[in-house]
Design a protein around this motif. Structure first.
Motif, short mmCIF file in Angstrom:
data_model
loop_
_atom_site.label_atom_id
_atom_site.label_comp_id
_atom_site.label_asym_id
_atom_site.label_seq_id
_atom_site.Cartn_x
_atom_site.Cartn_y
_atom_site.Cartn_z
N SER A 122 0.83 -1.20 0.00
CA SER A 122 0.00 0.00 0.00
C SER A 122 0.86 1.25 0.00
N GLN A 123 2.17 1.09 0.05
CA GLN A 123 3.07 2.24 0.04
C GLN A 123 3.06 2.89 -1.33
N PRO A 124 3.26 4.22 -1.37
CA PRO A 124 3.37 4.88 -2.68
C PRO A 124 4.59 4.38 -3.43
N LYS A 125 4.50 4.33 -4.76
CA LYS A 125 5.58 3.80 -5.57
C LYS A 125 6.17 4.89 -6.45
N SER A 126 7.46 5.05 -6.36
CA SER A 126 8.17 5.89 -7.33
C SER A 126 8.28 5.11 -8.64
N THR A 127 8.64 5.80 -9.70
CA THR A 127 8.82 5.14 -10.99
C THR A 127 10.27 5.28 -11.43
N LEU A 128 10.90 4.16 -11.72
CA LEU A 128 12.27 4.14 -12.20
C LEU A 128 12.27 4.00 -13.71
N TYR A 129 12.80 5.00 -14.39
CA TYR A 129 12.93 4.97 -15.84
C TYR A 129 14.35 4.49 -16.16
N ARG A 130 14.43 3.31 -16.76
CA ARG A 130 15.74 2.67 -16.91
C ARG A 130 16.17 2.50 -18.37
N GLY A 131 15.39 3.05 -19.30
CA GLY A 131 15.78 2.98 -20.70
C GLY A 131 15.32 1.73 -21.41
N SER A 132 14.71 0.80 -20.70
CA SER A 132 14.19 -0.42 -21.31
C SER A 132 12.89 -0.79 -20.59
N PRO A 133 11.95 -1.41 -21.28
CA PRO A 133 10.66 -1.75 -20.66
C PRO A 133 10.80 -2.89 -19.67
N PHE A 190 16.45 -0.29 -3.88
CA PHE A 190 15.02 -0.26 -3.58
C PHE A 190 14.57 -1.58 -2.98
N ARG A 191 15.00 -2.67 -3.58
CA ARG A 191 14.54 -3.98 -3.11
C ARG A 191 15.14 -4.34 -1.76
N HIS A 192 16.37 -3.99 -1.55
CA HIS A 192 16.99 -4.25 -0.26
C HIS A 192 16.24 -3.50 0.85
N ALA A 193 15.80 -2.29 0.54
CA ALA A 193 15.08 -1.48 1.52
C ALA A 193 13.59 -1.78 1.55
N LYS A 194 13.14 -2.69 0.68
CA LYS A 194 11.71 -3.00 0.54
C LYS A 194 10.91 -1.74 0.21
N LEU A 195 11.48 -0.91 -0.64
CA LEU A 195 10.83 0.31 -1.09
C LEU A 195 10.16 0.03 -2.43
N PRO A 196 8.82 0.01 -2.49
CA PRO A 196 8.12 -0.34 -3.73
C PRO A 196 8.43 0.66 -4.85
N TYR A 197 8.45 0.16 -6.08
CA TYR A 197 8.71 1.03 -7.22
C TYR A 197 8.12 0.39 -8.47
N ASN A 198 7.87 1.22 -9.45
CA ASN A 198 7.46 0.77 -10.77
C ASN A 198 8.62 0.96 -11.73
N VAL A 199 8.63 0.18 -12.80
CA VAL A 199 9.65 0.30 -13.84
C VAL A 199 8.99 0.77 -15.14
N ALA A 200 9.61 1.72 -15.80
CA ALA A 200 9.15 2.18 -17.10
C ALA A 200 10.38 2.41 -17.99
N ALA A 201 10.13 2.52 -19.29
CA ALA A 201 11.25 2.65 -20.23
C ALA A 201 11.91 4.02 -20.13
N GLY A 202 11.16 5.08 -20.43
CA GLY A 202 11.77 6.40 -20.47
C GLY A 202 12.81 6.50 -21.55
N SER A 203 13.51 7.61 -21.59
CA SER A 203 14.57 7.80 -22.58
C SER A 203 15.48 8.93 -22.12
N PRO A 204 16.73 8.93 -22.57
CA PRO A 204 17.63 10.03 -22.21
C PRO A 204 17.07 11.40 -22.58
N LYS A 205 16.29 11.44 -23.63
CA LYS A 205 15.73 12.72 -24.09
C LYS A 205 14.85 13.37 -23.03
N THR A 206 14.14 12.56 -22.26
CA THR A 206 13.24 13.11 -21.24
C THR A 206 13.86 13.09 -19.85
#
Length: 262
Positions: free
Chosen positions: A4-15, A33-49
């Motif tokens: 139920s914790q809020p999730k940041s989003t990690l943009y790593r350049g790949s889906p 993040f995982r070691h700290a049990k901090l929830p997160y989402n993964v998205a592609a993103g790009s260097p341009k943004t």
């Protein structure tokens, strides 16, 4: 169980395809993040943004308040992201209890990987294995445009490596320097593994808990083993069983949902 914790989003350049991204710095963050049990989402993103024109970067808007001092919602550079999350007490300080000598060793290992090995891998990917790297890193760009963008990146990388010095070396010289790094890591990790409980994780500095150096080292090992963009380095790392075992044990404990490299 969903958190139920809020999730940041990690943009790593790949889906997110159920596996690791290609950047050692994004995997470094995922480990933290995982070691700290901090929830997160993964998205592609790009260097341009990305705020610093590169990946990874994170969207921290879920942690923002009306306080203007909270900083920008998008933040780039894995080191500064970790520092920010340490300051806001969302990540634990892995190096808090280290002695001055241990802190120096931790910093030296991170510098060796991020300021030396990084450029050896950059050369192999963008100069020696250009087409695979281009189509992997720029997969989201339509093919005709990808050719043009790829040439621009190649030109920039070539200039960067020439100025940094790696671009002035022969391929044999670079492989020799890279082999020295992995061989030394193998020797140290072999000592750590001998003292560890079978199948349990062990850490680069020999402590009971990881340090920042482990997050970085794991990221670099995975970036080689889990991708096809640095084939010579992949063959090299596979020759060092303790380096591979170190990463496999971390993978099994912290990334059981991700596909293991072959």
């Amino acid at each position: 169980m969903a958190s139920s914790q809020p999730k940041s989003t990690l943009y790593r350049g790949s889906p997110d395809h159920g596996g690791f991204g290609g950047s050692p710095f994004s995997t470094k963050l995922e480990f933290r993040f995982r070691h700290a049990k901090l929830p997160y989402n993964v998205a592609a993103g790009s260097p341009k943004t990305g705020p610093k024109g590169k990946v990874p970067y994170v969207d921290l808007s879920v942690f923002q308040t009306s306080d203007a001092s909270a900083g920008p919602s998008l933040m780039g550079d894995s080191t500064f992201i970790i520092q920010h999350l340490l300051a806001s007490h969302r990540l634990p300080d892995l190096n808090e209890d280290l002695s001055d000598e241990q802190r120096l060793n931790d910093l030296a290992l991170r510098a060796l990987l991020e300021e030396k090995l990084y450029f050896y891998l950059m050369r192999e990917r963008w100069l020696d294995n250009y087409y695979t790297q281009r189509d992997t890193a720029l997969y989201a760009i339509p093919y005709p445009i990808r050719i043009f963008v790829g040439l621009l990146v190649h030109r920039t990388v070539t200039s960067t490596l020439h100025g940094q010095g790696v671009g002035r070396l022969t391929g044999e010289e670079v492989r020799g320097l890279e082999t020295e790094i992995w061989q030394t890591l193998e020797s140290v990790l072999e000592q750590r593994m001998r003292k560890a409980t079978p199948q349990k994780v062990f850490w680069a500095l020999g402590g009971k808990q990881p340090t920042e150096a482990d997050a970085t080292l794991f990221g670099f090992i995975v970036s080689v083993l889990a991708t096809e963009t640095a084939p010579e380095s992949k063959k090299m790392v596979k020759k060092f069983p303790c380096v591979s075992e170190y990463a496999k044990r971390i993978h099994r404990q912290y990334f059981p949902d991700y596909e293991m490299w072959t």
